[in-house]
Design a protein around this motif. Sequence first.
Motif, short mmCIF file in Angstrom:
data_model
loop_
_atom_site.label_atom_id
_atom_site.label_comp_id
_atom_site.label_asym_id
_atom_site.label_seq_id
_atom_site.Cartn_x
_atom_site.Cartn_y
_atom_site.Cartn_z
N ARG A 62 22.79 -38.28 -10.02
CA ARG A 62 21.46 -38.84 -10.28
C ARG A 62 21.30 -40.21 -9.63
NH1 ARG A 62 21.59 -37.94 -15.13
NH2 ARG A 62 22.38 -39.95 -15.90
N LYS A 63 22.32 -41.04 -9.73
CA LYS A 63 22.27 -42.37 -9.13
C LYS A 63 22.14 -42.28 -7.60
CE LYS A 63 25.06 -44.65 -12.71
NZ LYS A 63 26.35 -45.33 -12.98
N LEU A 64 22.88 -41.34 -7.01
CA LEU A 64 22.84 -41.20 -5.55
C LEU A 64 21.49 -40.64 -5.10
CD1 LEU A 64 26.45 -39.83 -5.01
CD2 LEU A 64 25.59 -42.06 -4.30
N ARG A 65 20.92 -39.72 -5.87
CA ARG A 65 19.58 -39.21 -5.54
C ARG A 65 18.55 -40.33 -5.63
NH1 ARG A 65 21.01 -34.72 -9.00
NH2 ARG A 65 21.57 -32.89 -7.76
N GLU A 66 18.65 -41.15 -6.68
CA GLU A 66 17.70 -42.25 -6.84
C GLU A 66 17.82 -43.26 -5.70
OE1 GLU A 66 18.70 -43.71 -10.69
OE2 GLU A 66 17.55 -42.17 -11.76
N ALA A 67 19.02 -43.32 -5.10
CA ALA A 67 19.22 -44.21 -3.95
C ALA A 67 18.62 -43.61 -2.67
CB ALA A 67 20.70 -44.50 -3.75
N GLY A 68 18.24 -42.33 -2.73
CA GLY A 68 17.61 -41.69 -1.58
C GLY A 68 18.46 -40.69 -0.83
N LEU A 69 19.58 -40.25 -1.44
CA LEU A 69 20.48 -39.32 -0.77
C LEU A 69 20.30 -37.90 -1.27
CD1 LEU A 69 23.79 -41.40 -0.81
CD2 LEU A 69 22.19 -41.13 1.09
N THR A 70 20.65 -36.95 -0.40
CA THR A 70 20.76 -35.54 -0.80
C THR A 70 22.23 -35.28 -1.11
OG1 THR A 70 18.95 -34.93 0.67
CG2 THR A 70 20.38 -33.15 -0.11
N ILE A 71 22.51 -34.66 -2.24
CA ILE A 71 23.90 -34.51 -2.68
C ILE A 71 24.24 -33.06 -2.97
CG2 ILE A 71 23.87 -36.83 -3.68
CD1 ILE A 71 23.99 -35.08 -6.44
N ILE A 72 25.54 -32.83 -3.06
CA ILE A 72 26.10 -31.53 -3.47
C ILE A 72 27.07 -31.80 -4.60
CG2 ILE A 72 27.52 -29.57 -2.75
CD1 ILE A 72 26.66 -30.25 0.18
N ILE A 73 26.96 -31.03 -5.69
CA ILE A 73 27.95 -31.09 -6.77
C ILE A 73 28.63 -29.73 -6.83
CG2 ILE A 73 28.32 -31.37 -9.25
CD1 ILE A 73 25.92 -33.19 -9.37
N VAL A 74 29.94 -29.73 -6.73
CA VAL A 74 30.68 -28.47 -6.68
C VAL A 74 32.00 -28.63 -7.41
CG1 VAL A 74 31.69 -29.08 -4.44
CG2 VAL A 74 31.57 -26.68 -5.12
N SER A 75 32.44 -27.57 -8.06
CA SER A 75 33.67 -27.62 -8.85
C SER A 75 34.90 -27.50 -7.97
CB SER A 75 33.68 -26.50 -9.89
OG SER A 75 33.82 -25.24 -9.25
N ASP A 76 36.02 -27.99 -8.49
CA ASP A 76 37.29 -27.87 -7.79
C ASP A 76 37.65 -26.40 -7.59
OD1 ASP A 76 39.94 -29.45 -7.01
OD2 ASP A 76 40.56 -27.68 -8.15
N ALA A 77 37.39 -25.58 -8.61
CA ALA A 77 37.70 -24.15 -8.52
C ALA A 77 36.92 -23.48 -7.40
CB ALA A 77 37.41 -23.47 -9.86
N GLU A 78 35.65 -23.87 -7.24
CA GLU A 78 34.82 -23.29 -6.19
C GLU A 78 35.32 -23.70 -4.82
OE1 GLU A 78 31.57 -21.56 -4.04
OE2 GLU A 78 32.53 -21.13 -5.95
N LEU A 79 35.67 -24.96 -4.66
CA LEU A 79 36.14 -25.44 -3.35
C LEU A 79 37.46 -24.80 -2.95
CD1 LEU A 79 35.35 -29.27 -3.25
CD2 LEU A 79 34.18 -27.42 -2.05
N ARG A 80 38.29 -24.47 -3.92
CA ARG A 80 39.63 -23.95 -3.62
C ARG A 80 39.72 -22.43 -3.74
NH1 ARG A 80 43.39 -28.15 -3.50
NH2 ARG A 80 42.71 -30.12 -4.41
N ARG A 81 38.59 -21.75 -3.90
CA ARG A 81 38.61 -20.30 -4.05
C ARG A 81 39.20 -19.66 -2.80
NH1 ARG A 81 33.75 -16.71 -4.36
NH2 ARG A 81 32.60 -18.63 -3.96
N PRO A 82 40.22 -18.80 -2.94
CA PRO A 82 40.88 -18.22 -1.76
C PRO A 82 39.99 -17.23 -1.02
CG PRO A 82 41.74 -17.22 -3.78
CD PRO A 82 40.86 -18.36 -4.21
N PHE A 83 40.23 -17.11 0.26
CA PHE A 83 39.47 -16.18 1.10
C PHE A 83 39.77 -14.75 0.70
CE2 PHE A 83 39.42 -13.58 5.05
CZ PHE A 83 38.06 -13.64 5.30
#
Length: 259
Positions: A62-83
């Motif tokens: 929320r703070k980063l959006r208010e500063a004017g940025l587009t953000i991504i929030i993603v879980s560790d499990a999602e980032l490390r999901r095996p191929f």
Amino acid sequence: MAEADILYVAIIPLENPAVGLVKSVAEIIGKDAYQTRLLLAGSIPRIVARCSGVGAAEAMGRKLREAGLTIIIVSDAELRRPFNGVRAKTVVFGDKEATFRQADEREMTLDGVFLMIKGTRQFVPEVEEEESKSSPKTRFKLDMGKSLLLGGIPIVKRVDEKAKAPDPQPEWFLRLYERASSEPRVELLQFDMDYSFLGAEATLSSTANFINVVKRLRGIYPRAIYDERLMKSFSVDIPGTTPDECIDINCRLIYYQHL
């Protein structure tokens, strides 16, 4: 803290971030202005915060959006999901679809592709089993110390050299995504494919063959987004990640950027 509770906040890069924005973001993420500018002015989404729990991640976002940025929030499990897709050995081209086959005959036909990510990874050639078990090579080397002590009489010593592990070399990859999932449905690796399916168009160069395959796939899926920013290597701000994990994580962040 369980890995399932860890979430990462990433930012979409800007072409020319203003000084005031850099200062504001630096205060939010707890980094100095120089580090923050490098993150903001990068060419791919960059992770800027590791948060414990959804509440902390959303507050940071929320703070980063208010500063004017587009953000991504993603879980560790999602980032490390095996191929779990198809690693294609061969391709059968159709007019508006392609079928990708693994070495074990598992196959997948895609009649639509949302995103193609082309990049470079490090390929380490496999060492033949007989070569890895072979005896060390023996050579003889001048022993300078003993030779000097004996008034210049050449003294040689025996040196046993073990076989050197092959050096890694750059290898291109292509990952194909459907819109519904950040998991690539198909992956193609430059040195892992059997290019005989190209018929008369096949050459002795894997580089030329891979370029041909990519060109034909782009023709079949003209609406697919084509992204080749990972032709350069990028690290991620997650301790203990391997080079291959960095590629997986950056691919997922790029997928989310294009949604």
